[in-house]
Design a protein around this motif. Structure first.
Motif, short mmCIF file in Angstrom:
data_model
loop_
_atom_site.label_atom_id
_atom_site.label_comp_id
_atom_site.label_asym_id
_atom_site.label_seq_id
_atom_site.Cartn_x
_atom_site.Cartn_y
_atom_site.Cartn_z
N LEU A 462 1.09 -1.09 0.33
CA LEU A 462 -0.06 -0.22 -0.02
C LEU A 462 0.43 1.25 0.15
O LEU A 462 1.85 0.69 0.97
CB LEU A 462 -0.55 0.16 1.39
N ASP A 463 0.30 2.01 -0.75
CA ASP A 463 1.00 3.44 -0.25
C ASP A 463 0.19 4.57 0.10
O ASP A 463 -0.88 4.36 -0.23
CB ASP A 463 1.33 4.09 -2.25
N VAL A 464 0.58 5.63 0.80
CA VAL A 464 0.01 6.14 1.28
C VAL A 464 0.48 7.80 0.87
O VAL A 464 1.70 7.91 1.20
CB VAL A 464 0.14 6.36 2.59
N ASP A 465 -0.73 9.02 0.54
CA ASP A 465 0.21 10.40 -0.43
C ASP A 465 -0.43 11.02 0.61
O ASP A 465 -1.74 11.04 1.10
CB ASP A 465 -0.20 10.08 -2.05
N GLY A 466 -0.01 12.37 0.34
CA GLY A 466 -0.70 13.57 0.67
C GLY A 466 -0.93 14.12 -0.60
O GLY A 466 -0.51 14.55 -1.02
N VAL A 467 -2.55 14.70 -0.18
CA VAL A 467 -3.37 15.65 -1.66
C VAL A 467 -3.45 16.74 -1.07
O VAL A 467 -4.07 16.98 -0.04
CB VAL A 467 -3.49 14.35 -2.55
N ASP A 468 -3.21 17.61 -2.15
CA ASP A 468 -3.72 18.99 -1.24
C ASP A 468 -5.32 18.81 -2.39
O ASP A 468 -6.12 17.76 -2.49
CB ASP A 468 -3.31 19.84 -2.21
N ALA A 469 -5.88 19.87 -1.97
CA ALA A 469 -7.28 20.14 -2.05
C ALA A 469 -8.19 19.80 -3.81
O ALA A 469 -8.92 19.16 -3.85
CB ALA A 469 -8.06 21.68 -2.33
N GLN A 470 -7.04 20.09 -4.92
CA GLN A 470 -7.40 19.22 -5.81
C GLN A 470 -6.74 17.59 -6.74
O GLN A 470 -7.04 17.95 -7.80
CB GLN A 470 -6.36 20.63 -7.15
N GLY A 471 -6.42 17.25 -5.41
CA GLY A 471 -6.36 15.60 -5.32
C GLY A 471 -4.37 15.68 -6.00
O GLY A 471 -4.29 14.73 -6.51
N ASN A 472 -3.28 16.62 -5.76
CA ASN A 472 -2.12 16.14 -6.72
C ASN A 472 -1.17 16.18 -5.28
O ASN A 472 -1.76 16.35 -3.87
CB ASN A 472 -2.09 17.55 -7.34
N ASP A 547 12.59 12.78 -11.73
CA ASP A 547 12.28 14.24 -11.46
C ASP A 547 11.18 15.13 -11.76
O ASP A 547 10.23 14.23 -12.12
CB ASP A 547 13.36 14.70 -13.21
N GLY A 548 11.50 15.94 -10.73
CA GLY A 548 10.12 16.90 -10.21
C GLY A 548 8.97 16.44 -9.29
O GLY A 548 8.09 16.58 -9.64
N ALA A 549 9.73 14.48 -9.30
CA ALA A 549 8.60 13.60 -8.43
C ALA A 549 8.46 14.48 -6.81
O ALA A 549 8.68 14.79 -6.36
CB ALA A 549 8.46 12.41 -8.62
N ALA A 550 6.90 14.16 -6.27
CA ALA A 550 6.82 14.68 -5.16
C ALA A 550 7.34 13.95 -3.91
O ALA A 550 8.21 12.57 -4.21
CB ALA A 550 5.41 14.76 -4.98
N PRO A 551 8.05 14.79 -3.26
CA PRO A 551 8.68 13.94 -1.73
C PRO A 551 8.26 12.99 -1.09
O PRO A 551 7.29 12.45 -1.15
CB PRO A 551 9.33 15.34 -0.60
N THR A 552 9.18 11.35 -0.50
CA THR A 552 8.09 10.78 0.53
C THR A 552 9.55 11.11 1.74
O THR A 552 10.40 11.12 2.13
CB THR A 552 8.75 9.69 -0.26
N LEU A 553 8.58 10.41 3.07
CA LEU A 553 9.49 10.45 3.96
C LEU A 553 10.16 9.34 3.93
O LEU A 553 10.85 8.69 5.42
CB LEU A 553 8.21 10.58 5.35
N ALA A 554 9.62 8.26 3.32
CA ALA A 554 10.28 6.87 3.70
C ALA A 554 12.47 6.77 3.35
O ALA A 554 12.82 6.08 4.14
CB ALA A 554 9.90 5.73 2.21
N ASP A 555 12.68 7.93 3.08
CA ASP A 555 14.29 8.06 2.56
C ASP A 555 14.27 9.27 3.92
O ASP A 555 15.39 9.62 3.27
CB ASP A 555 14.21 8.52 0.85
N ASP A 556 13.41 9.92 4.59
CA ASP A 556 14.22 10.55 5.77
C ASP A 556 14.92 10.03 6.26
O ASP A 556 16.19 10.97 7.29
CB ASP A 556 13.19 11.57 6.09
#
Length: 829
Positions: A462-472, A547-556
């Protein structure tokens, strides 16, 4: 550090120092014919003793069980642990699959593995260290057509004739060249898509030269099908024996290349009467799946890719030989040597915690995402490999998610072992002088990663993403299902040398009384270096992010090595002794008694997290007294035993990879027995039983504050009562003979934790075996395992803390394998 083994090997050859268990006596042993289910107390045994004189089980002053060719065919064990369940006094957790199982001898506490019991092949250990982290000894041995018989000593003399073996020795004795041609070819099919072939041949090359060769190959999907080939590989062995005027020389080579899936705890419900949950069958289900098969791990410096289908994958080449010669003056010399070179990868999916309600989990995940990417972010959960949404409320009928560990370990090792023994009979004394030398190395690297899964059979990531009001997507908690890369990293390079001297005397005081005395002095030099670690934030160098992909907390916070190492260098020496006596009351009845003081040296992995420490030698005192009876219709072998440990280390591995260290004083008092009765007309009844009280006398810890004093509690994971009822019927019909046998087994409840707050319930299992000899050469067999589909739990989840947590009705534990059937046809000549 591998070169150091070769250097020490050359030194050892020059010095002539050598060693092992005394199974060199295999050369002159005449294995008794299997006698239809009796205990075969008249059989000559070679394990746990050395010397020129032959000694039978009835005349031995140790507790020993044996498995001949007929019993191995009838049992058709899927793993080494399957076979060892038939040894009284042993509690075996055989739920892990082909390898990676656990053995506990006579109430001796352990964290698992084969820590106090040596696993040998032809009298020498499969690897010097009986417990490698993620390298249990059973991963390095297989039963196949080249296995002549198996002997298992409990306690007794095992610590005299083997290193670090106070619990016992299990010795696999392989087939050797024979003066007349003989062989076997066997095909096996199982209802879990098992296809297997075994073969063996032995015979003469010339008047003085004999040879043997054989092995096996198989593939199957596993009783718990992960969605890919679970087990695949095989083993091949070849050997030759040359007869001399006053002795013989033997050499052999063996190669094992075998991939095996490893089963771990799964979510269950109803702790008092365990059963599966919707979407996950307790008998056949596993969280391991094709969806999680390929792991791409973000690491400092690049990407590491592993394949879960490799599973536990030992690739081991073993070369060895023996020399047996009468040198004059009544003296006889034997030398047994072995060189082991191999590597082993370990890839498995570990359950790190009990499952969580998906909605509750998502609420917590959303808070993490908002803390990292802004308060207007909302959490969205989907399947990592398809992108389709995950039904939080109704998924799989349970609405659960679980945090699992994608753990990858690589072990590279070498080992040279050598055993030199001198024998002489002096009057009524059978004297043995022995020297043991072993040098070995281990380079080990661990990389742990955390993943998020649904809860069902063959679970998906499973993946969990954080999205804004526009679903991005503005940021993610995960990446390709991974919640954290590098949750633990270990890199260690290790070397050790063992030198031991031992002496034994089998003193025939009278025709009926024999007294056995033995002592062993051992010295170990152990050194190595452990890489220092830190956490790296790889957000700017994550090669898996486009390139340009949203960051992830998995690599912090990715664990990795700093390039600097902390060395360790320790020396240990210790002394063990054992005194026993066997008295023949008459030709059919014997009694024996024994007292032993044994030790257990530290292992490499005890330095991995504390290289500046000095682990202590473990001291074990044991005593036993037994009775053996053998007649045409009844065989009995019963033993009372006692063991005492002081400052025994108990390691608790937690979800974040930390090791909590407890120290315990323990005592165990028990009785073990084997009985076979023949009632005529082909009917037999067998019984095996162990009744014991494994008790914690005191427990202390430098790491945690225990909530209560556990003194007087039962040792965790150990049952008080084990029983097996074994009825059998031997028949003959129109020239066709056969045997139908059953195995009704009771395993008592066990405590998961030191505090004795959470228990695993008792359970029964039923197996049935049928063998039919169509002719003197052709045998058909059928085996039904766990016919009642019992959900027996062998362990809780040992990675959730000192005390196992049960969350409501849902918890994690490892159940035994579900019902399976195996069929085989063999041709022997």
């Amino acid at each position: 550090m591998m070169n150091s083994v070769r250097k020490r090997l050359l030194c050892s050859v020059a010095l002539g120092a050598v060693a092992s268990t005394g199974a060199l006596a295999q050369q002159e042993t005449n294995t008794a014919e299997d006698s239809g289910g009796s205990l075969r107390l008249e059989e000559v045994v070679v394990t746990g003793r050395v010397g020129g004189a032959e000694i039978t089980k009835l005349g031995s002053s140790v507790a020993i069980s044996t498995f001949g060719a007929q019993e191995l065919d009838q049992k058709a064990p899927l793993s080494a642990a399957d076979l060892m369940q038939d040894i009284p006094g042993f509690w075996v957790e055989a739920s892990g699959g082909v390898g990676g199982n656990n053995l506990f001898a006579r109430g001796i506490p352990a964290d698992g593995s084969f820590r106090y019991t040596a696993l040998h092949v032809d009298g020498l250990p499969v690897f010097e260290a009986p417990e490698i982290a993620f390298g249990n000894a059973d991963q390095f041995v297989r039963t196949d057509a080249m296995t002549d018989r198996v002997e298992a000593v409990r306690g007794g003399t095992s610590a005299i004739f083997a290193s670090n073996a106070p619990g016992g020795i299990v010795n696999y004795i392989t087939k050797r060249g024979t003066p007349d041609p003989e062989g076997e070819f066997k095909v096996t099919y199982g209802d879990f898509d098992l296809f297997r072939t075994d073969f063996a041949y032995s015979g003469p090359v010339s008047e003085n030269l004999m040879m043997s060769f054989g092995g096996f190959y198989r593939r199957d999907d596993g009783v718990r099908d992960p969605g890919f080939t679970a087990n695949q590989g095989g083993q091949f062995q070849i050997g030759a024996t040359y007869l001399l005027d006053k002795g013989e020389v033997s050499v052999y080579a063996r190669h094992l290349n075998d991939k095996n899936v490893f089963y771990l705890p799964i979510p269950l419900q109803n702790p008092e009467s365990p059963e599966g949950i919707p979407g996950l069958d307790a008998n056949t289900g596993t969280l391991t799946s094709a969806d999680v098969r390929i792991g791409n791990f973000v690491r400092p410096g690049g990407i590491q890719t592993e394949d879960m289908q490799d599973g536990i994958h030992p690739e081991i080449t073993t070369i060895g030989g023996t020399f047996d010669y009468e040198i004059g003056g009544g003296w006889r010399v034997k030398d047994n040597w072995r060189f082991v070179d191999g590597n082993q990868t370990f890839n498995a999916l570990f359950s790190l915690s009990a499952p969580q309600d998906a909605e509750v989990f998502l609420d917590g995940a959303e808070q993490q995402l908002q803390d990292a990417f802004g308060s207007d972010v909302s959490a969205r959960i989907s399947f990592a490999n398809s992108g389709s949404p995950f039904d939080v409320q109704n998924a799989n009928g349970n609405g659960l998610v679980i945090n699992s560990g994608w753990w990858s370990v690589t072990n590279q090792f070498e080992n040279f072992q050598n055993d030199l023994q001198f024998f002489k009979e002096v009057g009524s004394h059978n004297l043995t002088l022995g020297a043991y030398f072993s040098t070995y190395s281990l380079d080990s690297e661990w990389l742990f990663n955390d993943v998020l899964q649904e809860v069902r059979d063959q679970a998906r990531l499973l993946d969990v993403d954080g999205v804004d009001a526009q679903g991005n997507v503005v940021g993610s908690l995960t990446q390709n299902g991974f919640t954290r890369f590098g949750s633990l990293f270990v890199n260690a390079q290790n070397d050790a040398t063992v030198i031991a001297g031992y002496v034994s005397d089998e003193w025939n005081v009278t025709d009926r009384l024999r007294i056995d005395l033995g002592a062993r002095w051992e010295r170990m030099e152990i050194d190595g270096a452990v890489e220092n670690t830190t956490n790296f934030n790889l957000s700017d160098s994550n090669a898996l992010l486009a390139d340009g992909a949203a960051p992830t907390l998995a690599d912090d916070a990715v664990g990795g090595g700093t390039g600097s190492f902390t060395p360790y260098d320790q020396e240990y020496d210790s002394f063990s002794w054992s005194v026993g006596a066997n008295y023949f009351v008459n030709d059919d009845l014997a009694v024996y008694a024994r007292v032993s003081d044994a030790f257990r040296m530290p292992d490499f992995d005890q330095f991995f997290f504390a290289p500046d420490s000095r682990p202590e030698i473990e001291d074990v005192q044991q005593a036993e007294v037994g009775v053996k009876y053998n007649s045409d219709w009844l065989s009995v072998f019963a033993t009372g035993f006692f063991s005492k440990f002081n400052d025994l280390p108990i390691t608790q591995l937690t979800t974040d990879g930390r090791q909590l260290q407890l120290f315990a004083d323990t005592e165990t008092l028990g009785i073990e027995s084997e009985i076979v009765a023949k009632f005529g007309h082909g009917f037999e009844f067998g019984f095996q039983g162990t009744l014991q009280n494994p008790e914690l006398k005191s427990v202390a810890s430098d790491d945690v504050q225990l909530a209560s004093d556990p003194s007087g509690n039962r040792i965790r994971r150990l049952p008080s009562l084990l029983m097996a009822f074994k009825p059998a019927y031997n028949f003959e019909l129109d020239g066709v003979t056969g045997r139908l046998s059953g195995d009704l087994r009771f395993n008592d409840d066990r405590w998961v934790d030191v505090a004795n707050t959470v228990s695993l319930p008792s359970y029964w299992t039923l197996d049935i075996d049928l063998t039919v000899d169509l002719t003197n050469n052709i045998t058909l067999a059928a085996h039904g395992n766990n016919l009642t589909n019992a959900v027996g739990l062998t362990e809780g989840n040992p990675r959730t803390g000192v005390v196992e947590g049960v969350q409501g009705d849902i918890f994690s534990a490892r159940p035994i394998l579900g019902r399976s059937f195996i069929f085989s046809a063999a041709y022997k000549f």
